[in-house]
Design a protein around this motif. Structure first.
Motif, short mmCIF file in Angstrom:
data_model
loop_
_atom_site.label_atom_id
_atom_site.label_comp_id
_atom_site.label_asym_id
_atom_site.label_seq_id
_atom_site.Cartn_x
_atom_site.Cartn_y
_atom_site.Cartn_z
N LEU A 102 -5.09 17.65 -8.59
CA LEU A 102 -4.53 18.28 -7.39
C LEU A 102 -5.22 17.79 -6.14
CD1 LEU A 102 -4.02 21.99 -8.58
CD2 LEU A 102 -2.41 20.08 -8.63
N VAL A 103 -6.51 17.59 -6.21
CA VAL A 103 -7.27 17.08 -5.07
C VAL A 103 -6.82 15.66 -4.73
CG1 VAL A 103 -9.55 16.22 -4.40
CG2 VAL A 103 -9.32 18.52 -5.34
N THR A 104 -6.71 14.81 -5.75
CA THR A 104 -6.29 13.43 -5.52
C THR A 104 -4.88 13.37 -4.93
OG1 THR A 104 -7.63 12.75 -7.42
CG2 THR A 104 -6.01 11.17 -6.61
N ARG A 105 -4.00 14.24 -5.41
CA ARG A 105 -2.64 14.29 -4.89
C ARG A 105 -2.62 14.67 -3.42
NH1 ARG A 105 0.82 18.40 -7.99
NH2 ARG A 105 0.41 19.76 -6.21
N ARG A 106 -3.43 15.64 -3.05
CA ARG A 106 -3.49 16.06 -1.64
C ARG A 106 -4.04 14.93 -0.76
NH1 ARG A 106 -3.48 21.19 0.63
NH2 ARG A 106 -2.11 21.57 -1.15
N VAL A 107 -5.05 14.23 -1.26
CA VAL A 107 -5.62 13.11 -0.51
C VAL A 107 -4.59 11.99 -0.34
CG1 VAL A 107 -7.36 11.28 -0.60
CG2 VAL A 107 -8.00 13.62 -1.14
N LEU B 276 0.83 -1.21 0.00
CA LEU B 276 0.00 0.00 0.00
C LEU B 276 0.86 1.25 0.00
CD1 LEU B 276 -2.82 -0.93 2.53
CD2 LEU B 276 -2.91 -0.97 0.04
N PHE B 277 1.86 1.28 0.87
CA PHE B 277 2.69 2.48 1.00
C PHE B 277 3.46 2.74 -0.29
CE2 PHE B 277 6.27 5.10 2.39
CZ PHE B 277 5.62 6.03 3.17
N ILE B 278 4.00 1.68 -0.88
CA ILE B 278 4.78 1.84 -2.12
C ILE B 278 3.89 2.30 -3.26
CG2 ILE B 278 6.14 0.62 -3.86
CD1 ILE B 278 7.12 -1.21 -1.52
N ARG B 279 2.70 1.67 -3.40
CA ARG B 279 1.84 2.01 -4.54
C ARG B 279 1.33 3.44 -4.46
NH1 ARG B 279 -3.96 -1.09 -4.46
NH2 ARG B 279 -4.53 0.67 -5.79
N PHE B 280 1.01 3.91 -3.25
CA PHE B 280 0.50 5.28 -3.15
C PHE B 280 1.62 6.31 -3.19
CE2 PHE B 280 -3.34 3.08 -1.67
CZ PHE B 280 -4.27 3.75 -2.46
N THR B 281 2.83 5.91 -2.79
CA THR B 281 3.97 6.80 -2.97
C THR B 281 4.26 6.99 -4.46
OG1 THR B 281 4.96 6.14 -0.85
CG2 THR B 281 6.42 7.15 -2.48
N LEU B 282 4.24 5.88 -5.20
CA LEU B 282 4.41 5.96 -6.65
C LEU B 282 3.30 6.79 -7.29
CD1 LEU B 282 5.45 2.28 -7.52
CD2 LEU B 282 6.90 4.32 -7.65
N GLY B 283 2.08 6.59 -6.80
CA GLY B 283 0.96 7.35 -7.32
C GLY B 283 1.10 8.84 -7.07
N ALA C 224 -2.60 6.16 -9.20
CA ALA C 224 -2.54 7.51 -9.78
C ALA C 224 -3.67 7.76 -10.76
CB ALA C 224 -1.19 7.73 -10.45
N VAL C 225 -3.80 6.89 -11.76
CA VAL C 225 -4.81 7.10 -12.80
C VAL C 225 -6.22 6.82 -12.27
CG1 VAL C 225 -5.65 6.33 -15.05
CG2 VAL C 225 -3.20 6.64 -14.68
N CYS C 226 -6.38 5.68 -11.61
CA CYS C 226 -7.73 5.24 -11.25
C CYS C 226 -8.37 6.07 -10.13
CB CYS C 226 -7.72 3.76 -10.88
SG CYS C 226 -7.61 2.70 -12.33
N PHE C 227 -7.59 6.57 -9.19
CA PHE C 227 -8.19 7.43 -8.18
C PHE C 227 -8.62 8.76 -8.78
CE2 PHE C 227 -7.09 4.45 -4.97
CZ PHE C 227 -7.76 4.82 -3.82
N VAL C 228 -7.87 9.23 -9.78
CA VAL C 228 -8.29 10.45 -10.48
C VAL C 228 -9.59 10.21 -11.24
CG1 VAL C 228 -7.70 12.05 -12.35
CG2 VAL C 228 -5.98 11.44 -10.65
N LEU D 117 3.92 10.51 -6.61
CA LEU D 117 5.00 11.04 -7.45
C LEU D 117 4.54 11.20 -8.90
CD1 LEU D 117 8.02 8.96 -6.06
CD2 LEU D 117 7.51 11.38 -5.63
N ALA D 118 3.74 10.25 -9.37
CA ALA D 118 3.24 10.33 -10.76
C ALA D 118 2.32 11.54 -10.93
CB ALA D 118 2.50 9.05 -11.11
N LEU D 119 1.45 11.78 -9.95
CA LEU D 119 0.55 12.93 -10.04
C LEU D 119 1.31 14.25 -9.90
CD1 LEU D 119 -2.50 11.67 -7.93
CD2 LEU D 119 -2.28 11.78 -10.41
#
Length: 295
Positions: A181-186, A39-46, A228-232, A48-50
């Protein structure tokens, strides 16, 4: 307006289609990674991508708005996935699959309470019942029905938490900020909430694991695609369709899982799974066509 609605439906469908296949990547990674590490790795990558996709800052937020972002990060990024993964250690995956699918019902209730929206029409509840019957057939196809109070309760809490996330994102959409920007902040808040879990589960750095191309490929898929993509796209769908109509698409997750199992893992599809798939799709159509319109 109609084109935005169509784009919202397409975004929700795309999101669930991708999320329905993530179990394959997660299953591969669990051989050498703990759930909270994934979880931590995937959302960190997400994150950074955003950040790379839209480097400008989100400005002008107030304290109340930041609290809403933090609550969304806690619910949708941290608690939901932790509760679901921990539930799987106590109960059957089939139990979790069925219980998580009550998300649209919880979302409808929370939307009425928190957003003061009107109660969904009869079509929504009829679709919910039909879809749940289909999901039950898919989840317990060839499996035994076994109640595990601790795990089942955690799965129920996970469903409630995701419903809360969807409602929070509907509230955030009213702020008018760009979805990326919202997704990145979340994501940022979600990662902060996740830090205590990293220490609690005694996670390790283990950089040598990233040299494995299979692990790296699956982490990139989860981080860049599923996060990154799917949460957006999910947050965009909530913005256009509303929390309840978007949450109904979660019915499709077990259907996508069955399809992925057949196409990727070459697992046979049984008559019960086929019937369950048909019922789930029928429930989705009933909920969307006859349910109330949501703003």
């Amino acid at each position: 307006m109609r084109s935005k609605q169509a784009t919202g439906h397409a975004s929700a469908l795309f999101t669930v289609a991708v999320w329905g296949t993530t179990f394959i990547s997660t299953k591969i990674l669990l051989a050498d990674f703990q759930p909270v590490e994934i979880l931590f790795i995937r959302f960190t990558l997400g994150l950074l991508a955003l950040l790379a996709a839209c480097p400008r800052r989100l400005r002008g937020t107030g304290r109340r708005q930041e609290l809403t972002f933090a609550a969304a990060g806690l619910c949708g990024v941290c608690l939901y996935f932790l509760l679901e993964n921990i539930a799987l250690t106590f109960t059957l995956a089939s139990n979790v699959g069925v219980i998580i699918s009550v998300v649209p019902f919880f979302t409808a209730v929370l939307s009425c309470l928190a957003l003061k929206e009107s109660r969904p029409e009869a079509g929504f509840f009829l679709g919910f019942a039909v879809a749940m019957a289909g999901i039950f057939l898919i989840s317990f196809n060839g499996a035994r029905l076994e109640l595990n109070p601790a795990g089942d309760l955690l799965a129920l809490l996970a469903a409630l938490v995701w419903a809360g996330y969807s409602v929070l994102m509907k509230m955030i959409s009213a702020y008018g900020y760009p979805t990326i920007l919202v997704t990145r902040r979340v994501f940022a808040y979600g990662l902060v909430w996740m830090l205590p879990a990293l220490f609690a589960f005694d996670c390790r750095l283990g950089l040598e694991r990233f040299a494995n191309p299979v692990y790296l490929g699956n982490l990139l898929f989860l981080g860049l695609g599923a996060s990154a993509v799917c949460f957006v796209t999910w947050n965009y769908a909530v913005k256009q369709l509303g929390a309840v109509k978007t949450s109904v698409y979660t019915y499709l997750a077990p259907v996508i899982t069955v399809g992925a199992s057949v196409l990727i893992l070459r697992e046979p599809i049984t008559p019960l799974a086929a019937l369950g798939t048909a019922l789930t799709l029928a429930g989705l159509l009933l909920s969307q066509r006859r349910g109330r319109a949501e703003g």
